[in-house]
Design an enzyme around this catalytic site. Structure first.
Site, PDB file in Angstrom:
ATOM      1  N   TYR A  51     -13.678   1.928  11.487  1.00  4.25           N
ATOM      2  CA  TYR A  51     -13.972   3.357  11.303  1.00  4.25           C
ATOM      3  C   TYR A  51     -14.724   3.930  12.515  1.00  4.25           C
ATOM      4  O   TYR A  51     -14.934   5.140  12.602  1.00  4.25           O
ATOM      5  CB  TYR A  51     -14.810   3.618  10.036  1.00  4.25           C
ATOM      6  CG  TYR A  51     -14.248   3.057   8.756  1.00  4.25           C
ATOM      7  CD1 TYR A  51     -12.906   2.693   8.641  1.00  4.25           C
ATOM      8  CD2 TYR A  51     -15.060   2.877   7.637  1.00  4.25           C
ATOM      9  CE1 TYR A  51     -12.411   2.154   7.466  1.00  4.25           C
ATOM     10  CE2 TYR A  51     -14.559   2.348   6.458  1.00  4.25           C
ATOM     11  CZ  TYR A  51     -13.246   1.982   6.382  1.00  4.25           C
ATOM     12  OH  TYR A  51     -12.764   1.447   5.212  1.00  4.25           O
ATOM     13  N   LEU A 198      -9.081   7.939  -6.361  1.00  6.61           N
ATOM     14  CA  LEU A 198      -8.665   9.255  -6.865  1.00  6.61           C
ATOM     15  C   LEU A 198      -7.178   9.529  -6.612  1.00  6.61           C
ATOM     16  O   LEU A 198      -6.689  10.629  -6.876  1.00  6.61           O
ATOM     17  CB  LEU A 198      -9.528  10.356  -6.226  1.00  6.61           C
ATOM     18  CG  LEU A 198     -11.042  10.171  -6.417  1.00  6.61           C
ATOM     19  CD1 LEU A 198     -11.806  11.310  -5.751  1.00  6.61           C
ATOM     20  CD2 LEU A 198     -11.395  10.099  -7.902  1.00  6.61           C
ATOM     21  N   SER A 250     -16.597  11.550   0.432  1.00  4.69           N
ATOM     22  CA  SER A 250     -16.604  13.009   0.505  1.00  4.69           C
ATOM     23  C   SER A 250     -17.512  13.441   1.643  1.00  4.69           C
ATOM     24  O   SER A 250     -18.558  12.832   1.879  1.00  4.69           O
ATOM     25  CB  SER A 250     -17.089  13.629  -0.807  1.00  4.69           C
ATOM     26  OG  SER A 250     -16.996  15.036  -0.690  1.00  4.69           O
ATOM     27  N   ARG A 287       1.450   3.667  -4.748  1.00  2.00           N
ATOM     28  CA  ARG A 287       0.371   3.222  -3.865  1.00  2.00           C
ATOM     29  C   ARG A 287       0.314   4.163  -2.675  1.00  2.00           C
ATOM     30  O   ARG A 287       1.346   4.563  -2.138  1.00  2.00           O
ATOM     31  CB  ARG A 287       0.677   1.789  -3.419  1.00  2.00           C
ATOM     32  CG  ARG A 287      -0.334   1.159  -2.511  1.00  2.00           C
ATOM     33  CD  ARG A 287       0.150  -0.217  -2.063  1.00  2.00           C
ATOM     34  NE  ARG A 287       0.195  -1.168  -3.156  1.00  2.00           N
ATOM     35  CZ  ARG A 287      -0.880  -1.736  -3.701  1.00  2.00           C
ATOM     36  NH1 ARG A 287      -2.078  -1.445  -3.244  1.00  2.00           N
ATOM     37  NH2 ARG A 287      -0.759  -2.579  -4.687  1.00  2.00           N
TER      38      ARG A 287
HETATM   39  N1  LIG Z   1     -10.706  -1.681   2.685  1.00  2.00           N
HETATM   40  C1  LIG Z   1      -9.792  -0.827   3.072  1.00  2.00           C
HETATM   41  O1  LIG Z   1      -8.740  -1.212   3.631  1.00  2.00           O
HETATM   42  C2  LIG Z   1     -10.009   0.642   2.855  1.00  2.00           C
HETATM   43  C3  LIG Z   1      -8.927   1.508   2.972  1.00  2.00           C
HETATM   44  C4  LIG Z   1      -9.151   2.860   2.718  1.00  2.00           C
HETATM   45  C5  LIG Z   1     -10.420   3.306   2.371  1.00  2.00           C
HETATM   46  N2  LIG Z   1     -11.465   2.438   2.305  1.00  2.00           N
HETATM   47  C6  LIG Z   1     -12.833   2.910   1.976  1.00  2.00           C
HETATM   48  O2  LIG Z   1     -12.797   3.664   0.796  1.00  2.00           O
HETATM   49  C7  LIG Z   1     -13.322   4.962   1.036  1.00  2.00           C
HETATM   50  C8  LIG Z   1     -12.669   5.947   0.108  1.00  2.00           C
HETATM   51  O3  LIG Z   1     -11.269   5.968   0.323  1.00  2.00           O
HETATM   52  P1  LIG Z   1     -10.401   7.204  -0.102  1.00  2.00           P
HETATM   53  O4  LIG Z   1     -10.743   8.361   0.760  1.00  2.00           O
HETATM   54  O5  LIG Z   1      -9.007   6.759  -0.140  1.00  2.00           O
HETATM   55  O6  LIG Z   1     -10.995   7.472  -1.576  1.00  2.00           O
HETATM   56  P2  LIG Z   1     -10.737   8.566  -2.680  1.00  2.00           P
HETATM   57  O7  LIG Z   1     -11.977   8.585  -3.487  1.00  2.00           O
HETATM   58  O8  LIG Z   1      -9.449   8.310  -3.398  1.00  2.00           O
HETATM   59  O9  LIG Z   1     -10.561   9.944  -1.929  1.00  2.00           O
HETATM   60  C9  LIG Z   1     -11.643  10.569  -1.299  1.00  2.00           C
HETATM   61  C10 LIG Z   1     -11.117  11.806  -0.594  1.00  2.00           C
HETATM   62  O10 LIG Z   1     -10.780  12.722  -1.610  1.00  2.00           O
HETATM   63  C11 LIG Z   1     -11.392  13.962  -1.372  1.00  2.00           C
HETATM   64  N3  LIG Z   1     -11.936  14.417  -2.644  1.00  2.00           N
HETATM   65  C12 LIG Z   1     -12.893  13.836  -3.375  1.00  2.00           C
HETATM   66  N4  LIG Z   1     -13.082  14.503  -4.521  1.00  2.00           N
HETATM   67  C13 LIG Z   1     -12.208  15.531  -4.494  1.00  2.00           C
HETATM   68  C14 LIG Z   1     -11.904  16.568  -5.396  1.00  2.00           C
HETATM   69  N5  LIG Z   1     -12.573  16.689  -6.551  1.00  2.00           N
HETATM   70  N6  LIG Z   1     -10.937  17.427  -5.043  1.00  2.00           N
HETATM   71  C15 LIG Z   1     -10.286  17.312  -3.875  1.00  2.00           C
HETATM   72  N7  LIG Z   1     -10.526  16.347  -2.973  1.00  2.00           N
HETATM   73  C16 LIG Z   1     -11.473  15.474  -3.295  1.00  2.00           C
HETATM   74  C17 LIG Z   1     -12.502  13.753  -0.381  1.00  2.00           C
HETATM   75  O11 LIG Z   1     -12.495  14.875   0.478  1.00  2.00           O
HETATM   76  P3  LIG Z   1     -13.798  15.805   0.728  1.00  2.00           P
HETATM   77  O12 LIG Z   1     -14.491  15.226   1.904  1.00  2.00           O
HETATM   78  O13 LIG Z   1     -13.200  17.146   1.002  1.00  2.00           O
HETATM   79  O14 LIG Z   1     -14.625  15.793  -0.525  1.00  2.00           O
HETATM   80  C18 LIG Z   1     -12.113  12.461   0.324  1.00  2.00           C
HETATM   81  O15 LIG Z   1     -11.468  12.739   1.571  1.00  2.00           O
HETATM   82  C19 LIG Z   1     -13.114   5.186   2.522  1.00  2.00           C
HETATM   83  O16 LIG Z   1     -13.939   6.183   3.072  1.00  2.00           O
HETATM   84  C20 LIG Z   1     -13.443   3.816   3.042  1.00  2.00           C
HETATM   85  O17 LIG Z   1     -14.843   3.647   3.089  1.00  2.00           O
HETATM   86  C21 LIG Z   1     -11.260   1.115   2.509  1.00  2.00           C
END
Ligand SMILES: NC(=O)c1ccc[n+]([C@@H]2O[C@H](COP(=O)([O-])OP(=O)(O)OC[C@H]3O[C@@H](n4cnc5c(N)ncnc54)[C@H](OP(=O)(O)O)[C@@H]3O)[C@@H](O)[C@H]2O)c1
Length: 305
Positions: A51, A198, A250, A287
């Site tokens: 990241y 989400l 977020s 997925r």
């Molecule tokens: N191990 C791995 O390979 C791996 C891969 C991917 C991710 N990750 C980790 O997991 C974390 C989360 O991943 P993810 O982003 O996929 O998770 P997520 O919880 O599915 O999605 C979060 C995203 O959704 C948006 N969001 C949250 N609440 C919302 C709502 N009520 N309405 C509209 N948009 C909303 C946020 O944007 P806003 O900023 O606008 O709120 C954020 O960009 C990453 O940051 C990282 O740390 C790990």
């Protein structure tokens, strides 16, 4: 189940919500959003080498008013963005040390970001180096991410320490695919931590059959607790009910505060609601992060919508 943390197989505890800074605005504003997340009441930050913000993560933690001992940090060894090479075994110690130097602190949890970070056929040796670092007191808890059944089996066989977690894309629409993996994790007491939780509501093109169910539960919970508990929150509460850590993100101040409230809440789904989300979730396979988990781990023959 309204706890704020879960026990890991090495005897330590992990806060059930992590604020991740690997995606979206949170990645760009890792210092300010990280400080906001901690000030709001969240206590777990999820970062990674890839990241490019381990340094910012460390700054957010050190500049926040929350004592370091109350903050849980996860980071991950991985390929540098754009570089397709795995980390050679003789570079692992150096790579981990660089993480620690950038963070300026030892993370509570350190993961192998995915099995492709490891030179082919060398999972056991790679894991052995993390075990050595733990024995030397240089790392604390150690775990894995995006590991398939065969990767977990390779690592646990004869291990000094089993991975404490496997961080996976985890939500109801990948449940059917993950069932064999979850069975192996249960056998070895390896907790799931979820990213992309989400996805059914934010990334699936229609929300699928779960959308009306999540909205119905959101209305019931909002009325019961006299709070606004939206359908996204229901997905996260479903994780807590299943003893899965929520790794969400977020960069939006209001959503960060809402997440902290959820983390500390006593809001609970009914057992029948958890079962209904499981059952309906398993009728779909969808997925978002396809690159990791579907190689040599066959997906179920299910519709995506
Ligand atoms: N191990 C791995 O390979 C791996 C891969 C991917 C991710 N990750 C980790 O997991 C974390 C989360 O991943 P993810 O982003 O996929 O998770 P997520 O919880 O599915 O999605 C979060 C995203 O959704 C948006 N969001 C949250 N609440 C919302 C709502 N009520 N309405 C509209 N948009 C909303 C946020 O944007 P806003 O900023 O606008 O709120 C954020 O960009 C990453 O940051 C990282 O740390 C790990």
């Amino acid at each position: 189940m309204s706890t704020t943390s879960f026990k890991l197989n090495d005897g330590t505890s992990i806060p059930w919500v992590a604020w991740g800074n690997g995606t979206g605005q949170a990645k760009k504003d890792a210092i300010e959003s990280g400080k906001l997340a901690l000030a709001a009441g969240l206590r777990h930050i999820d970062t990674a080498q890839i990241y490019n913000n381990e340094e910012e993560t460390g700054i957010a933690v050190s500049q926040s008013k929350v004592p370091r001992s109350e903050v849980y940090v996860t980071s991950k060894i991985g390929r540098i963005a754009g570089d397709t090479q795995a980390v050679p075994l003789d570079q692992v110690r150096k790579s981990v040390q660089e993480s620690l130097d950038r963070l300026g602190t030892v993370p509570e949890l350190y993961l192998i970001h995915n099995p492709y970070v490891v030179p082919e056929g060398k999972l056991k040796e790679f894991w052995g180096i993390l075990e050595d670092l733990k024995d030397e007191g240089k790392l604390k808890s150690i775990g894995v991410s995006n590991f398939r059944p065969q990767d977990i089996e390779a690592v646990v066989e004869g291990a000094r320490y089993k991975p404490v977690v496997n961080q996976l894309e985890f939500h109801p629409y990948v449940l059917a695919h993950l069932e064999p993996l979850l069975a192996i994790q249960e056998k070895h007491n390896i907790l799931t931590t979820s990213y992309g939780p989400l996805t059914p509501l934010l990334r699936h093109p229609t929300g699928g059959p779960l959308k009306p169910i999540l909205h119905r539960i959101s209305e019931r919970l909002s009325a019961k607790y006299n709070e606004t508990i939206d359908a996204n929150a229901v997905l996260l509460l479903w994780l807590r009910a299943k003893q899965v850590v929520a790794v969400t993100a977020s960069g939006n101040a209001e959503r960060i505060k809402g997440l902290a409230k959820l983390y500390l809440s006593k809001w609970e789904l009914e057992a029948e609601e958890v079962e209904e989300i499981d059952r309906v979730g398993k009728t779909i396979h969808f997925r978002h992060y396809t690159e990791h988990m579907e190689n040599d781990f066959p997906v179920p023959d299910l519709p995506s919508q």
